[in-house]
Design a protein around this motif. Sequence first.
Motif, PDB file in Angstrom:
ATOM      1  N   GLU A 170     -50.866  28.490 174.575  1.00 13.83           N
ATOM      2  CA  GLU A 170     -50.632  27.098 174.186  1.00 13.83           C
ATOM      3  C   GLU A 170     -51.259  26.805 172.827  1.00 13.83           C
ATOM      4  O   GLU A 170     -50.633  26.171 171.956  1.00 13.83           O
ATOM      5  N   THR A 187     -43.685  33.350 178.899  1.00 13.60           N
ATOM      6  CA  THR A 187     -43.934  32.055 178.252  1.00 13.60           C
ATOM      7  C   THR A 187     -42.816  31.057 178.555  1.00 13.60           C
ATOM      8  O   THR A 187     -42.643  30.085 177.818  1.00 13.60           O
ATOM      9  N   GLY A 193     -48.302  34.299 173.099  1.00 11.97           N
ATOM     10  CA  GLY A 193     -48.718  34.933 174.345  1.00 11.97           C
ATOM     11  C   GLY A 193     -49.272  36.328 174.171  1.00 11.97           C
ATOM     12  O   GLY A 193     -49.448  37.061 175.155  1.00 11.97           O
ATOM     13  N   SER A 235     -46.019  38.696 177.788  1.00 10.55           N
ATOM     14  CA  SER A 235     -46.351  37.481 178.531  1.00 10.55           C
ATOM     15  C   SER A 235     -45.100  36.716 178.936  1.00 10.55           C
ATOM     16  O   SER A 235     -44.100  36.716 178.212  1.00 10.55           O
ATOM     17  N   VAL A 254     -52.107  37.306 176.722  1.00 14.45           N
ATOM     18  CA  VAL A 254     -53.199  36.334 176.787  1.00 14.45           C
ATOM     19  C   VAL A 254     -52.915  35.315 177.884  1.00 14.45           C
ATOM     20  O   VAL A 254     -51.804  35.214 178.405  1.00 14.45           O
ATOM     21  N   ASP A 255     -53.920  34.529 178.233  1.00 13.68           N
ATOM     22  CA  ASP A 255     -53.765  33.500 179.259  1.00 13.68           C
ATOM     23  C   ASP A 255     -52.958  32.326 178.706  1.00 13.68           C
ATOM     24  O   ASP A 255     -52.837  32.163 177.479  1.00 13.68           O
ATOM     25  N   PRO A 256     -52.403  31.492 179.581  1.00 17.73           N
ATOM     26  CA  PRO A 256     -51.574  30.381 179.114  1.00 17.73           C
ATOM     27  C   PRO A 256     -52.285  29.424 178.163  1.00 17.73           C
ATOM     28  O   PRO A 256     -51.659  28.884 177.248  1.00 17.73           O
ATOM     29  N   GLY A 257     -53.576  29.205 178.371  1.00 15.30           N
ATOM     30  CA  GLY A 257     -54.304  28.314 177.465  1.00 15.30           C
ATOM     31  C   GLY A 257     -54.329  28.839 176.042  1.00 15.30           C
ATOM     32  O   GLY A 257     -54.154  28.079 175.082  1.00 15.30           O
ATOM     33  N   THR A 258     -54.520  30.149 175.887  1.00 18.06           N
ATOM     34  CA  THR A 258     -54.496  30.749 174.553  1.00 18.06           C
ATOM     35  C   THR A 258     -53.101  30.696 173.963  1.00 18.06           C
ATOM     36  O   THR A 258     -52.916  30.394 172.774  1.00 18.06           O
TER      37      THR A 258
END
Length: 376
Positions: A87, A110, A74, A108, A81-85
């Motif tokens: 992940e 998470t 995160g 973040s 960072v955004d959740p997609g990153t």
Amino acid sequence: MSDVSDVSGPGDPSGPGEVLHVKGRVLIGPDEVRDELWVVGGRVSYERPPGAREVTTVTGWVLPGLVDAHCHVGLDAHGPVDPGTAERQALTDRDAGTLLIRDAGSPSDTRWIDDREDLPKIIRAGRHIARTRRYIRNYAHEIEPADLVEYVGREARRGDGWVKLVGDWIDRDAGDLTACWPRAEVEAAIAEAHRLGARVTAHCFAEDSLRDLVEAGIDCVEHATGLTEDTIPLFAQRGVAIVPTLVNIATFPKLAAGGDAKFPRWSAHMRRLHERRYDTVRAAHDAGIRVFVGTDAGGSLPHGLVAAEVAELVKAGIPALEALSATAWAAREWLGRPGLTEGAPADLVVYDADPRADVRVLAQPRRVVVDGRVRA
């Protein structure tokens, strides 16, 4: 084993009446080996389950899921960072065999990862706690010493049993690394974390922050490049662990080059710490200090570097089996998470050859199993 097979057999191993059969050499501990285990309902069993409708078989050398004890999901070089990153970061670690992460500081949230059965399990240390303007921008709570106890208490409640301090950083007025916290405040803050049931770790590059932190009761130090013949015995006596992050320390020369013009003392100091890094880690190990694997991924470093860090520990002079344990059996015990024990979550990694004989095997996992399902 040279004849590791692909996954065979029909069905989803997590489904009702379906099991995963892991055959070969199951490394329960450094010297404890079994020929097989079964996975039923996502859990490890050493008894063949009766009445299984379908069996999927995986064969090879098996370790419990590897541990990265200093990782940041995160987070990137600029902050959260955004959740997609996040992940993608977690998936990269998973595919490298890292199935347990101690997230050593992240701004973040998470927690959503806890609901994903296909991602590594995370033990969080909350958000970094740093002195004002004394850490990387957008990473930490930046506070003054009078607020340290309050923020440590906050992050102890937010995390999963760990709190992360920034113990030293460059002081622009001094032109070099200096300690961030007065002794009295750090003693009170660590005592508060312990009262709340949390352990405390700290980022420390330099020498002069270590004695106060250890004598104040800290549980772990990250990087620990400033260890000397004076402080190594203190760490050993107090049982303070270290996570050297040697793959990160390898970046010191580049960092130093960027500071030559403005902060020449700091640059020279960073080069000295880098030059003696292997000697420092070896001396710590030889003194009986517990050393664990951590990559510091998620800042400026990519994820998935756990095998490279184990290889670095071996290069520093730690015996291969102990370096392997620092990311497997001993690391899981230190963090209070099970390995391949009866009834434990079936998080395991399968390799073509014995990683005890050559830790380079870790760089090429054949199969990664998370919660009983083959994920990679």
